[in-house]
Design a protein around this motif. Structure first.
Motif, PDB file in Angstrom:
ATOM      1  N   UNK A 394     -20.430  46.792  18.752  1.00 26.01           N
ATOM      2  CA  UNK A 394     -20.946  46.958  20.061  1.00 26.01           C
ATOM      3  C   UNK A 394     -22.238  46.433  20.123  1.00 26.01           C
ATOM      4  N   UNK A 395     -23.049  46.629  19.189  1.00 23.61           N
ATOM      5  CA  UNK A 395     -24.416  46.014  19.251  1.00 23.61           C
ATOM      6  C   UNK A 395     -24.592  44.836  19.325  1.00 23.61           C
ATOM      7  N   UNK A 396     -23.602  43.932  18.442  1.00 23.49           N
ATOM      8  CA  UNK A 396     -23.830  42.687  18.358  1.00 23.49           C
ATOM      9  C   UNK A 396     -23.279  42.176  19.740  1.00 23.49           C
ATOM     10  N   UNK A 397     -22.150  42.688  20.414  1.00 22.99           N
ATOM     11  CA  UNK A 397     -21.625  42.259  21.516  1.00 22.99           C
ATOM     12  C   UNK A 397     -22.611  42.428  22.592  1.00 22.99           C
ATOM     13  N   UNK A 398     -23.634  43.403  22.639  1.00 22.69           N
ATOM     14  CA  UNK A 398     -24.443  43.589  23.647  1.00 22.69           C
ATOM     15  C   UNK A 398     -25.882  42.630  23.361  1.00 22.69           C
ATOM     16  N   UNK A 399     -25.916  42.303  22.018  1.00 20.59           N
ATOM     17  CA  UNK A 399     -26.966  41.270  21.921  1.00 20.59           C
ATOM     18  C   UNK A 399     -26.551  39.826  22.268  1.00 20.59           C
ATOM     19  N   UNK A 400     -25.125  39.633  22.116  1.00 20.38           N
ATOM     20  CA  UNK A 400     -24.720  38.430  22.597  1.00 20.38           C
ATOM     21  C   UNK A 400     -24.537  38.252  24.116  1.00 20.38           C
ATOM     22  N   UNK A 401     -24.416  39.624  24.781  1.00 19.98           N
ATOM     23  CA  UNK A 401     -24.336  39.470  26.377  1.00 19.98           C
ATOM     24  C   UNK A 401     -25.715  39.083  27.026  1.00 19.98           C
ATOM     25  N   UNK A 402     -26.698  39.926  26.215  1.00 19.48           N
ATOM     26  CA  UNK A 402     -28.213  39.736  26.869  1.00 19.48           C
ATOM     27  C   UNK A 402     -28.806  38.474  26.357  1.00 19.48           C
ATOM     28  N   UNK A 403     -28.645  38.007  25.078  1.00 18.73           N
ATOM     29  CA  UNK A 403     -29.084  36.801  24.706  1.00 18.73           C
ATOM     30  C   UNK A 403     -28.305  35.418  25.118  1.00 18.73           C
ATOM     31  N   UNK A 404     -27.132  35.431  25.356  1.00 20.53           N
ATOM     32  CA  UNK A 404     -26.594  34.270  25.491  1.00 20.53           C
ATOM     33  C   UNK A 404     -25.672  34.349  27.085  1.00 20.53           C
ATOM     34  N   UNK A 405     -25.118  35.571  27.510  1.00 23.28           N
ATOM     35  CA  UNK A 405     -24.434  35.508  28.723  1.00 23.28           C
ATOM     36  C   UNK A 405     -25.460  35.311  29.966  1.00 23.28           C
ATOM     37  N   UNK A 406     -26.103  36.360  29.917  1.00 23.69           N
ATOM     38  CA  UNK A 406     -27.541  36.452  30.967  1.00 23.69           C
ATOM     39  C   UNK A 406     -28.268  35.286  30.752  1.00 23.69           C
ATOM     40  N   UNK A 407     -28.838  34.877  31.730  1.00 28.14           N
ATOM     41  CA  UNK A 407     -29.997  33.811  31.465  1.00 28.14           C
ATOM     42  C   UNK A 407     -31.412  34.404  30.999  1.00 28.14           C
ATOM     43  N   UNK A 408     -32.122  33.430  30.713  1.00 27.45           N
ATOM     44  CA  UNK A 408     -33.308  34.069  30.070  1.00 27.45           C
ATOM     45  C   UNK A 408     -34.000  34.876  30.864  1.00 27.45           C
TER      46      UNK A 408
END
Ligand code: PHE
Ligand code: NA
Length: 449
Positions: A394-408
């Protein structure tokens, strides 16, 4: 932010949110789980890696999780849906809801034991060693098919009563009372621990690393799971709590405060438990029953040990309770919205489902103790699957969500970090460091364990 979910409650104050989030973090994880995992994984080396993970992964991810909930203003699933409409990201929230149900199922079993031990100390039954010793008493108690269920139900019932009342009137109010009391009791216990004879040996065990253990992959794996479990990250419980914040209440300082507080609690609990363990000459690696078997024998031999025992189990029960509130709120918030149930009904239904699942974990110590995989009973399996798989995933997915899905810009705005340097540091940790470190650890453990 306008347009929060229908009937979405709010914290009265930011401080109330902080206490509740600290209450979620500080729990059985800091005392019961931390001490047996640290004891089994070599003490100081484990502690060092654990602290490192809390700092570089845990606290940045806690902010990541808070930022999703605060921007989403809805429950675990709804917040992802709002930030990423028409995608599958909300499944991260759903996995969190399931994880929360699973954790509370076994958590309430151990909390029930805690409540029962408190009762035994209040009535005086455990002031002196029962026939056959505390080990036999613990076995007899946990293998009883009925009595532990009563205490588990009692603990869950109290949790349900508070969660039913909502955020302001239930969860916030309860934590406003629990957390200050908890801090005072813990300081009392730590000071007492340091006055014991074996204090220096206990401190050495906790603070003198055995460097050869650094090449042991399981230590990293266990430390990572413990960091996630202890900080309550990866299953959207913290996300749910942050969704009740008002727009003006900022996240970063609160996040650091919560992370530090949880770590300080773990350290103090570690000092308290290992000084006691060494001053009474018992082995530190005796596993999950450490707190329930070794500490009572230690209390028995201490001056005024029965008072210490009462204080200790009051503390453990309160810590467990404030964490259970967050674990129940997570699925309740979700079904409250999606099934259109009243909060009361949602709480009762979720609480009952959790109770039934917990029965399996409880019976795993008695009539179902033959159900084992690699020596792990049902409770151990639920604990392993959640702490070592669901939470890190779950933590990994949230990191990818915020780090890669959302823009900077979105990511950094949602984090509410103001300093440009810290924005950069946090963003790169979430975008690169967290995924890389976690994927490496997951791979190593897959091939090693
Ligand atoms: N952090 C809690 C503890 O240390 C357990 C917990 C995990 C609570 C996940 C909520 C969510 O005991
Ligand atoms: Na914790």
């Amino acid at each position: 932010m306008s347009g929060s979910g229908i009937g979405h409650d709010q914290w009265k104050t930011r401080f109330g949110f902080m206490l509740a989030a600290m209450g979620s973090a500080v729990g059985l994880g800091n005392i019961w789980r931390f001490s047996y995992v640290a004891g089994e994984s070599g003490g100081a080396t484990f502690l060092l890696i654990y602290l490192f993970f809390v700092l570089i992964i845990g606290i940045p991810l806690l902010l990541t999780e808070f930022s999703i909930g605060k921007a989403g203003q809805m429950d675990a699933v709804g917040s992802f849906k709002r930030l990423a409409p028409n995608t599958k990201w909300h499944l991260t929230g759903l996995m969190g809801v399931i994880g929360g149900i699973l954790i509370l199922s076994f958590y309430s079993v151990v909390s029930g034991w805690t409540l029962f031990y408190l009762y035994q100390y209040v009535t005086g039954a455990y002031w002196t060693e029962p026939d056959g010793g505390f080990g036999a008493a613990f076995e007899a108690w946990t293998s009883n098919p009925v009595a532990p269920l009563f205490w588990q139900a009692l603990f869950l019932g109290l949790t349900i009563l508070i969660v039913m009342r909502g955020i302001k009137k239930g969860i916030e109010k309860a934590n406003n009372l629990l957390m200050p009391a908890l801090a005072i009791l813990l300081i009392f216990m730590a000071v007492y621990g340091l006055t014991l004879d074996g204090a220096s040996e206990g401190l050495a065990f906790l603070f003198t690393p055995d460097w050869s253990m650094l090449t042991e992959p399981s230590v990293y794996f266990m430390a990572l799971g413990q960091a996630f479990f202890s900080l309550s990250i990866g299953i959207c419980g913290m996300l749910t709590y942050s969704s009740y914040l008002k727009a003006k209440d900022r996240l970063p300082a609160a996040t650091v405060g919560i992370g530090l507080m949880d770590t300080v609690f773990a350290l103090i609990a570690g000092v308290m438990i290992f000084t006691a363990v060494f001053s009474y000459g018992v082995e530190p690696d005796s596993g999950p029953p450490l707190v329930f078997i070794i500490l009572p024998s230690i209390f028995e031999g201490m001056p005024a040990g029965h008072i210490v025992g009462i204080v200790f189990f009051v503390l453990l029960t309160m810590a467990a309770f404030s964490s259970a509130l967050s674990l129940l709120e997570l699925p309740v918030a979700y079904v409250h919205r999606t099934l259109g149930l009243t909060r009361k009904a949602a709480t009762l239904i979720m609480g009952s489902i959790i109770f039934v699942l917990g029965i399996a974990a409880s019976l795993g110590f008695g009539v179902w103790s033959h159900i084992q995989i690699n020596g792990n009973n049902i409770l151990d399996m639920m604990d392993n699957i959640t702490a070592n798989v669901i939470l890190p995933l779950g933590g990994l997915l949230m990191a990818i969500f915020v780090g890669w899905y959302l823009n900077r810009n979105q990511a950094i705005n949602n984090s509410e970090i103001e300093s440009p340097i810290l924005q950069k540091v946090w963003y790169n940790i979430v975008r690169f460091l967290v995924p890389v470190v976690m994927i490496v650890i997951l791979f190593i453990s897959l091939f090693d364990i």
